[in-house]
Design a protein around this motif. Structure first.
Motif, PDB file in Angstrom:
ATOM      1  N   VAL A  67      19.716  18.493   5.743  1.00  0.00           N
ATOM      2  CA  VAL A  67      19.651  17.990   7.109  1.00  0.00           C
ATOM      3  C   VAL A  67      21.075  18.007   7.668  1.00  0.00           C
ATOM      4  O   VAL A  67      21.957  17.382   7.090  1.00  0.00           O
ATOM      5  N   PRO A  68      21.296  18.746   8.765  1.00  0.00           N
ATOM      6  CA  PRO A  68      22.647  18.758   9.342  1.00  0.00           C
ATOM      7  C   PRO A  68      23.045  17.343   9.773  1.00  0.00           C
ATOM      8  O   PRO A  68      22.209  16.582  10.248  1.00  0.00           O
ATOM      9  N   LYS A  69      24.285  17.030   9.608  1.00  0.00           N
ATOM     10  CA  LYS A  69      24.779  15.691   9.925  1.00  0.00           C
ATOM     11  C   LYS A  69      24.393  15.253  11.332  1.00  0.00           C
ATOM     12  O   LYS A  69      24.007  14.100  11.556  1.00  0.00           O
ATOM     13  N   MET A 121      21.821  15.810  13.011  1.00  0.00           N
ATOM     14  CA  MET A 121      20.447  15.320  13.133  1.00  0.00           C
ATOM     15  C   MET A 121      20.357  13.856  12.733  1.00  0.00           C
ATOM     16  O   MET A 121      19.533  13.109  13.262  1.00  0.00           O
ATOM     17  N   GLU A 143      22.727  11.810  13.257  1.00  0.00           N
ATOM     18  CA  GLU A 143      23.307  11.061  14.373  1.00  0.00           C
ATOM     19  C   GLU A 143      22.236  10.799  15.433  1.00  0.00           C
ATOM     20  O   GLU A 143      22.166   9.719  15.999  1.00  0.00           O
ATOM     21  N   GLU A 201      20.330   7.971  14.349  1.00  0.00           N
ATOM     22  CA  GLU A 201      21.214   6.970  13.745  1.00  0.00           C
ATOM     23  C   GLU A 201      20.627   5.566  13.789  1.00  0.00           C
ATOM     24  O   GLU A 201      20.575   4.877  12.782  1.00  0.00           O
ATOM     25  N   LYS A 220      23.096   6.525   4.678  1.00  0.00           N
ATOM     26  CA  LYS A 220      24.512   6.807   4.490  1.00  0.00           C
ATOM     27  C   LYS A 220      24.907   7.054   3.044  1.00  0.00           C
ATOM     28  O   LYS A 220      25.910   7.705   2.786  1.00  0.00           O
ATOM     29  N   GLU A 221      24.136   6.509   2.114  1.00  0.00           N
ATOM     30  CA  GLU A 221      24.443   6.761   0.706  1.00  0.00           C
ATOM     31  C   GLU A 221      23.677   8.010   0.302  1.00  0.00           C
ATOM     32  O   GLU A 221      22.521   7.942  -0.106  1.00  0.00           O
ATOM     33  N   ILE A 233      14.578  16.060   9.977  1.00  0.00           N
ATOM     34  CA  ILE A 233      14.348  17.509  10.003  1.00  0.00           C
ATOM     35  C   ILE A 233      12.936  17.824  10.491  1.00  0.00           C
ATOM     36  O   ILE A 233      12.710  18.807  11.214  1.00  0.00           O
ATOM     37  N   TYR A 269      29.467  11.521  -1.551  1.00  0.00           N
ATOM     38  CA  TYR A 269      28.181  10.835  -1.671  1.00  0.00           C
ATOM     39  C   TYR A 269      27.950   9.754  -0.604  1.00  0.00           C
ATOM     40  O   TYR A 269      27.126   8.872  -0.770  1.00  0.00           O
ATOM     41  N   LEU A 282      28.125   8.978   3.937  1.00  0.00           N
ATOM     42  CA  LEU A 282      28.566   9.138   5.322  1.00  0.00           C
ATOM     43  C   LEU A 282      28.976   7.760   5.817  1.00  0.00           C
ATOM     44  O   LEU A 282      28.529   6.749   5.295  1.00  0.00           O
ATOM     45  N   GLY A 329      28.750   6.452  17.752  1.00  0.00           N
ATOM     46  CA  GLY A 329      27.486   7.152  17.591  1.00  0.00           C
ATOM     47  C   GLY A 329      27.574   8.349  16.655  1.00  0.00           C
ATOM     48  O   GLY A 329      26.566   8.992  16.368  1.00  0.00           O
TER      49      GLY A 329
END
Lengths: 492, 492
Positions: free
Chosen positions: A70-72, A74, A76, A79, A87-88, A128, B95, B97, B105
């Motif tokens: 999944v691109p970062k 997405m 966001e 979020e 996040k982990e 995704i 590992y 974000l 955001g």
């Protein structure tokens, strides 16, 4: 063999860890937090998969497959929905290794192969999938979308335990899209019932159906339905969840449809999943100090035949009878293994199949051949009986059904004995410390109280049971008004 | 609908790309090089999986699951084996974000969450599996290990095409360990036969069984068996490979066993796999300018019933007959769909099911009700016939078998017409440019010649056919001696 297994009373956690490995279900791998699911464990998982898949299809769902990454950006987009665990996670930043010139035989990440945008290994696939649904949905005619995916997911857990909490695990995730709120709510509730049906009638695990409180809900959900099971040590285990997502993901990914009047509306969503965690629930619901106890529905081997012999002639005669039996079992679709190893003694074999939880063991010795009998042992009760050869297969077939039922009944009795109504916080704490299990108590409905109780006792609200009776009462902690009891417990 | 599909003659590659998307098999995702396999495409893949899985189990294999990630150091251990593709791969370096404080955001990779050792998303699982086998194998009694895994893998391909070459794809990978070289060789050859059997009898794709040359072999293999198919545009497609690994991976990961005499020996290995690439082979072997043509074995819907009606009364009468038919089809395990949509006209439906490759279409109109007939259309030949209602189901059942067979025969005729024996390099080049297909030619056995031919013509040696006849000859390129012909082709 079973002698080496830690007793549950001694150390339940150690018993579990040992059993999972010794019974050949799974083991830790050379990769931190990731497990290897061994063939015997995987065969059980395959049976769960096959049954769940059948149930999903019967309720109109199709399988599909979406990307692992999944691109970062997405994340966001969603979020606000994903704050919980997203996040982990494992982050892919590069796409090439190269030889490390300074250290012969070693590899290094190629600094020239940095991705423009980091890719996250999916911790769950809402992002995704909803970004894909955007192009799949234009009109009300495209709805509902009823899709399921069997996949691996990764969440960077710091403390892992085989099946219960691993960095990578296998699961199914249903993701559906609907034209109306009512339909999406109905879907999410329906899938909770499917899970409960599966847990109870297939895995022989009694569960309580309920709703999560807001604090325990999936971050992107407006309502989370769950099924909660109780393990033998009195801790609860969330066995499956089904989320009503409202229009959250539709808004985050701009998924709209033209309704019958031609007006654009956001789609309503659900998602629901169960995972290899169910393997842990299976072990901790039924097994004992001798090893696994498997419900016949889930046993890769339902019947094992062990020959008792001294001479080759005896083995040959027993083999004839065993093959006859096996043919009959197979025609009833009962899986049977003839353990004719000559390298191991019967006692060793008995212990091994006990450890592996085979529901029924048939021992055949020379005397049985003379008398036209077999010795039949039940794994769950560890009881034995001598039965006549004639009608043996139908007897065992009935026995397997009985075992399936008895395991559920036994677990249900245990579970029900471990739901305790309390009316004061003193009682609350005492039950948690002594009897354990679910504590049924009035709660004032605030996250604040929930949090304080958790801090003080480690117990969380497992669910607001769907079938709870309306009952006015007073919150055990705050003394404020309550309209019904909820279930607290310490949980896996 | 089909009118919008590019013709094969015009642009075969474009036809393929369009068809895969329009027939709802798969589409590109928002993640570079990764595809979404849509429900209709996935249903076909599930049928392949089920049949292959059955064949693997029938030949004694069990499924298991190994981690998605491979630590970089494990690749170093097998470095000499992995030079081929292991370097173009997705690398996990972090590992976590975290919120990007400077950009509300937005998320960023947490620099404090760098892994001590990078993890590679598996491009294939030899490394992780052989590092596991080390602890599973002690004695000859632990052998053979016959294990298969269904999994996703990632190879960082620069130029991707749906199914044929994607960064992430689904596959199965068998990994077996044996006590003797003979047994491992037998296993790798056996699995090639399993694949060929599957391709020919289930997918209706004729294949040539053979051995790869050293340059075309999997890097860690001592011998690679393969099955090669021919697509309609005259290009070859490698449909499956089975590798004899010798003791290479056992040595790299120190996997030894005590033989019957108690001596330590390295284990002998094999690995074998087929992937979602087979979906591409399926499309390019049978389909035509109107859309997909699916062999009945692989068709999610084998029979579609389309009602031809003007009034609701007519639809009701046809529905009665259709339901009767459906019951009979289902009892024969033939999957049938009644397309009773009122939003679309029959012509639209005909084109849609043609595009999606449903093998048999039954149209029922008011006249058919009067006459006790149906119109039955074959997707593969686009021919129609009127049949009597009585015995219709058994007729269609026979027709499905006939279609399965005819598709194979047609593909076989095409393939055999496109194997051309040549005896000079001029001929060689001419065939490749005009007739295309496999070129059967003498080759001197050197990698140098192979490489030069490839540079000059883009043709590679697809295989040394197992059933080639011994025939002395002269290499078409170098003029050196040769002991038999090999098959060259341009390939996917």
């Amino acid at each position: 063999m079973s002698k080496n297994l830690t007793k549950r009373e001694e150390d339940y956690s150690k018993w579990y860890n040992e059993l999972v490995v010794k019974a050949d279900l799974a083991e830790n791998s050379g990769v931190r937090g990731c497990m290897v699911i061994k063939p015997y464990g995987y065969a059980i998982w395959e049976k769960m998969q096959a049954e769940l898949d059948r149930m999903f299809k019967e309720t109109g769902h199709s399988n599909a497959y979406f990307p692992l990454f999944v691109p970062k950006s997405m994340f966001e987009a969603e979020e606000k929905n994903a704050e919980g665990f997203a996040k982990e996670c494992a982050v892919v930043t590069h796409y090439r290794l190269k030889n490390d010139e300074s250290r012969p035989g070693k590899l290094m990440v190629d600094p020239n192969a940095k991705l423009e945008e980091e890719l996250i290994v999916r911790p769950t696939s809402e992002a995704i999938i909803w970004s894909t649904y955007k192009s799949w949905v234009q009109s009300y005619r495209d709805l509902p979308l009823l899709i399921n995916q069997w996949a691996n997911v990764v969440r960077w857990e710091m403390r892992t335990r085989l099946f219960l909490r691993t960095a990578e695990f296998l699961w199914q995730e249903g993701h559906t899209a609907h034209a109306t709120k009512a339909e999406a709510l109905e879907e999410s509730e329906k899938m909770m019932h499917v899970y409960a049906d599966f847990a109870e009638n297939f895995m022989a695990i009694p569960v309580i159906k309920g709703l999560k409180t807001e604090s325990e809900r999936f971050a992107g959900a407006e309502e989370t339905y769950c099924i909660e099971a109780l393990m033998q040590d009195g801790k609860a285990l969330q066995a499956g969840t089904s989320h009503f997502l409202g229009q959250n993901f539709a808004e985050a990914f701009d998924v709209k449809f033209a309704n019958q009047e031609g007006k654009q509306e956001y789609v309503w969503g659900t998602s629901w999943g169960v995972s290899t965690r169910l393997m842990g629930a299976l072990v901790m619901t039924h097994s004992d100090d001798n090893g696994l106890v498997l419900p016949p529905n889930l046993a890769p081997i339902q019947v094992v035949i062990v020959p008792i012999f001294r001479t080759e002639e005896e083995l040959a005669a027993i083999t004839n009878v065993a093959h006859e039996l096996m043919g009959q079992f197979k025609s009833l679709r009962i899986s049977v293994k003839f353990d004719n190893r000559t390298t191991q003694k019967p006692g060793f074999k008995f212990a091994e199949w006990e450890l592996k939880g085979v529901p029924v063991r048939i021992a055949i010795g020379p005397k049985d051949l003379e008398n036209g009998t077999f010795e039949v042992a039940r794994r769950d009760t560890l009881t034995k009986e001598i039965i006549a050869k004639d009608g043996a297969v139908s007897h065992v077939s009935g026995l397997l059904e009985q075992i399936q039922k008895d395991l559920f009944d036994k677990a249900l009795r245990f579970r029900d004995k471990h739901i305790t109504e309390v009316n004061s916080f003193e009682e609350f704490k005492e039950v948690l410390e002594t009897k354990t299990g679910f504590v049924s108590a009035h709660w004032d409905g605030t996250a604040e109280t929930e949090e304080k109780i958790k801090d003080l006792t480690k117990a969380t609200i497992r669910c607001i049971p769907l079938n709870r009776k309306e009952e006015e009462g007073i919150c055990v902690f705050s003394g404020a008004k309550s309209v019904g009891r909820v279930l607290f417990a310490k949980a896996y």
